[in-house]
Design a protein around this motif. Structure first.
Motif, PDB file in Angstrom:
ATOM      1  N   PHE A   1      47.459  54.692  38.518  1.00  0.00           N
ATOM      2  CA  PHE A   1      48.680  53.919  38.325  1.00  0.00           C
ATOM      3  C   PHE A   1      48.747  52.845  39.410  1.00  0.00           C
ATOM      4  N   ALA A   2      48.659  51.583  38.988  1.00  0.00           N
ATOM      5  CA  ALA A   2      48.656  50.467  39.934  1.00  0.00           C
ATOM      6  C   ALA A   2      50.077  50.036  40.239  1.00  0.00           C
ATOM      7  N   THR A   3      50.363  49.849  41.507  1.00  0.00           N
ATOM      8  CA  THR A   3      51.688  49.409  41.919  1.00  0.00           C
ATOM      9  C   THR A   3      51.705  47.897  42.072  1.00  0.00           C
ATOM     10  N   GLY A   4      52.907  47.365  42.287  1.00  0.00           N
ATOM     11  CA  GLY A   4      53.030  45.935  42.504  1.00  0.00           C
ATOM     12  C   GLY A   4      53.609  45.221  41.293  1.00  0.00           C
ATOM     13  N   PHE A   5      54.090  43.983  41.550  1.00  0.00           N
ATOM     14  CA  PHE A   5      54.779  43.209  40.528  1.00  0.00           C
ATOM     15  C   PHE A   5      53.852  42.840  39.371  1.00  0.00           C
ATOM     16  N   PHE A   6      52.661  42.347  39.678  1.00  0.00           N
ATOM     17  CA  PHE A   6      51.764  41.876  38.636  1.00  0.00           C
ATOM     18  C   PHE A   6      51.270  43.036  37.764  1.00  0.00           C
ATOM     19  N   SER A   7      51.025  44.180  38.365  1.00  0.00           N
ATOM     20  CA  SER A   7      50.609  45.350  37.581  1.00  0.00           C
ATOM     21  C   SER A   7      51.727  45.815  36.659  1.00  0.00           C
ATOM     22  N   ALA A   8      52.962  45.768  37.169  1.00  0.00           N
ATOM     23  CA  ALA A   8      54.104  46.161  36.337  1.00  0.00           C
ATOM     24  C   ALA A   8      54.268  45.207  35.165  1.00  0.00           C
ATOM     25  N   MET A   9      54.149  43.876  35.420  1.00  0.00           N
ATOM     26  CA  MET A   9      54.262  42.900  34.339  1.00  0.00           C
ATOM     27  C   MET A   9      53.145  43.069  33.324  1.00  0.00           C
TER      28      MET A   9
END
Length: 504
Positions: A54-62
């Motif tokens: 599971f990748a964190t961060g804004f770009f991963s969430a988008m």
């Protein structure tokens, strides 16, 4: 047990002694929880996103949001059911559990019913599912939307999501395992008419098992709409008879609903007229405020005499009609709201009230019969239910005149017969006669040997040779998002033990 639904990623629910996890583990069950694909850290695998971490961060969430919205289309009704089925198969095949209970709450009920149906509905079951628990869920998503937003949403959802299948009632009836449907008639999210309980009873009683469009809003036939608009009396009609009629028909159910509505409308109008003549405050709606019954008649004799002397311009049938509707509106639905509440909601809701009484009413009678036998010092070998089993009121209820409890159907039936013998009301004579006939049919059917104690015990069995088995019914009073009361939790565990063959 496999509990389908959304899991709090922080783990706070594990510290809540009222959570389902705590409930099941305290009773010796292992619990498996999961997030649907598209929720929390369960974003689902794909060639577009091959990383298993599971990748964190804004770009991963988008990236996950864009994929789920425009490519993966998760979560959807099909992915919810597929996720639950895959998790259940993993538990059964890889872990190797001998008994699996699938418990789905709210929208989780759709996933749970879909998984149970997929694993058991075939000619050769692919999994050892011991029990399906559908907890405060709906019969289909379209029906819920119609009650929450508007009638137009039923076809709108069907148009916008043509590949979705949210027919929980179909999956529930198709599952070949022991089953439980838990429902609160006063659920603030899922209307009682669009609940799984109502959908099942509607399909089994009126549609011979077909679940197409159950729970949807139903427009009354033209003759009943015209009679309602013009305030015309309904024609005389023969009510269903037991045992000749094994089921009620659509026409009979609608006629019952129309008769109850007309009695309520005229009684409400009579009550308003009496209130105006006494300079009282008007009341709106078709449902009357509950007037005094036998428990409070003594305290209102002077009031009754005053109404008689001050309403000289009123019809002589005003007070008998009001008293009659007061009894009828308080009629206990056994597994739902009193009749007056359903009449106020519409004819389709009144039909759901009637079908729920006929399909699930015997389950409540069985519970009351068991309580009665435990209190009795002598063993009872009766194969049929007794009239006292219809009474779900607490002991000593008649001592509190400020609290009104739903009145058992036999008591309402007896009161209506006595009132009609004492006073004839031509305006609603046909309607009252038909309602009495339908209630008498319900009592005769529920107390018959065919639907008696022995037959009702089969509701705990996975395969009871019944067409479209409905399983067990659990009547709740906790709302949609609240936890079960202690008594309700004990009832659920007793049902689980009996369905799974454990010691109660």
């Amino acid at each position: 047990g496999l509990t389908s639904g959304n899991v709090d990623g922080t783990g706070n629910n594990q510290n809540d002694s009222r959570s389902w996890t705590e409930y099941y583990t305290e009773h010796g069950y292992d619990v498996y929880l999961f997030n649907y694909a598209g929720y929390g850290r369960s974003y689902g695998g794909s060639s577009w996103n091959e990383s298993s971490e599971f990748a964190t961060g804004f770009f991963s969430a988008m990236k996950r949001i864009l994929f789920s919205t425009f490519i993966g289309f998760t979560p959807s009704s099909e992915t919810l059911k597929a996720d639950a089925t895959d998790v259940a198969k993993f538990i059964l095949n890889d872990i190797g559990v001998e008994q699996l209970i699938i418990h789905g709450e709210s929208i989780g009920g759709m996933a749970a019913a879909g998984a149970a149906s997929a694993l058991t509905a075939g000619s050769i079951p692919t999994g050892n599912v011991s029990l399906l628990v559908c907890d405060r869920t709906f019969c289909n998503l379209n029906a819920v939307a119609q009650r929450l937003v508007g009638g137009w949403t039923g076809n709108a959802i069907k148009l916008l999501t043509p590949t979705w299948s949210t027919d929980v009632a179909h999956d529930f009836l198709a599952a070949k395992c022991a089953k439980v449907v838990a429902n609160d008639a006063a659920d603030e999210i899922i209307h009682d008419h669009s609940s799984l309980k109502s959908g099942i009873s509607f399909a089994k009683e009126l549609m011979r098992g077909s679940t197409a469009h159950v729970g949807w809003m139903i427009k009354p036939p033209l003759q009943y709409r015209m009679a309602d608009l013009t305030s015309q009396s309904l024609p005389a009609k023969n009510p269903p008879k037991w045992p000749e009629d094994k089921h009620v028909s659509f026409d009979e159910a609608f006629h019952f609903a129309a008769c109850a509505r007309r009695i309520g409308k005229l009684a409400t109008a009579a009550k308003k007229q009496a209130a105006e003549e006494e300079n009282s405050v008007d009341e709106e709606g078709i449902e009357l405020s509950y007037l005094s019954d036998e428990s409070s008649t003594r305290s209102s004799k002077s009031t009754t005499r005053r109404v008689r002397t001050q309403t000289n311009n009123s019809s002589p049938n005003t007070l008998p009609l009001i008293r009659m509707w007061t009894k009828l509106s308080c009629c206990d639905g056994l597994c739902g709201a009193p009749l007056g509440v359903s009449v106020k909601e519409g004819m389709d809701v009144t039909i759901s009230w009637l079908t729920s009484v006929l399909i699930f009413g015997s389950h409540i009678l069985a519970e009351n019969a068991e309580k009665r036998s435990k209190k009795s010092t002598t063993a009872s070998s009766s194969e049929t239910f007794q009239m006292e089993d219809f009474d779900s009121r607490p002991d000593g209820h008649d001592q509190y005149t400020l609290v009104t409890h739903a009145i058992p159907i036999p008591e309402v039936l007896s009161a209506l017969k006595n009132m009609t013998s004492e006073c004839r009301i031509p305006e609603v004579e046909n309607e009252i006669e038909y309602v009495i006939g339908c209630l008498a049919y319900a009592v005769s059917r529920l107390t018959s040997k065919e639907n008696g104690v022995t037959s009702t015990k089969r509701r705990f069995e996975a395969d009871n040779n019944e067409d479209f088995p409905v399983g067990c019914f659990l009547n709740l009073h906790c709302g949609h998002n609240n936890q079960y009361s202690t008594e309700e939790r004990d009832q659920l565990m007793s049902i689980i033990r009996r369905c799974c063959g454990d010691t109660v």
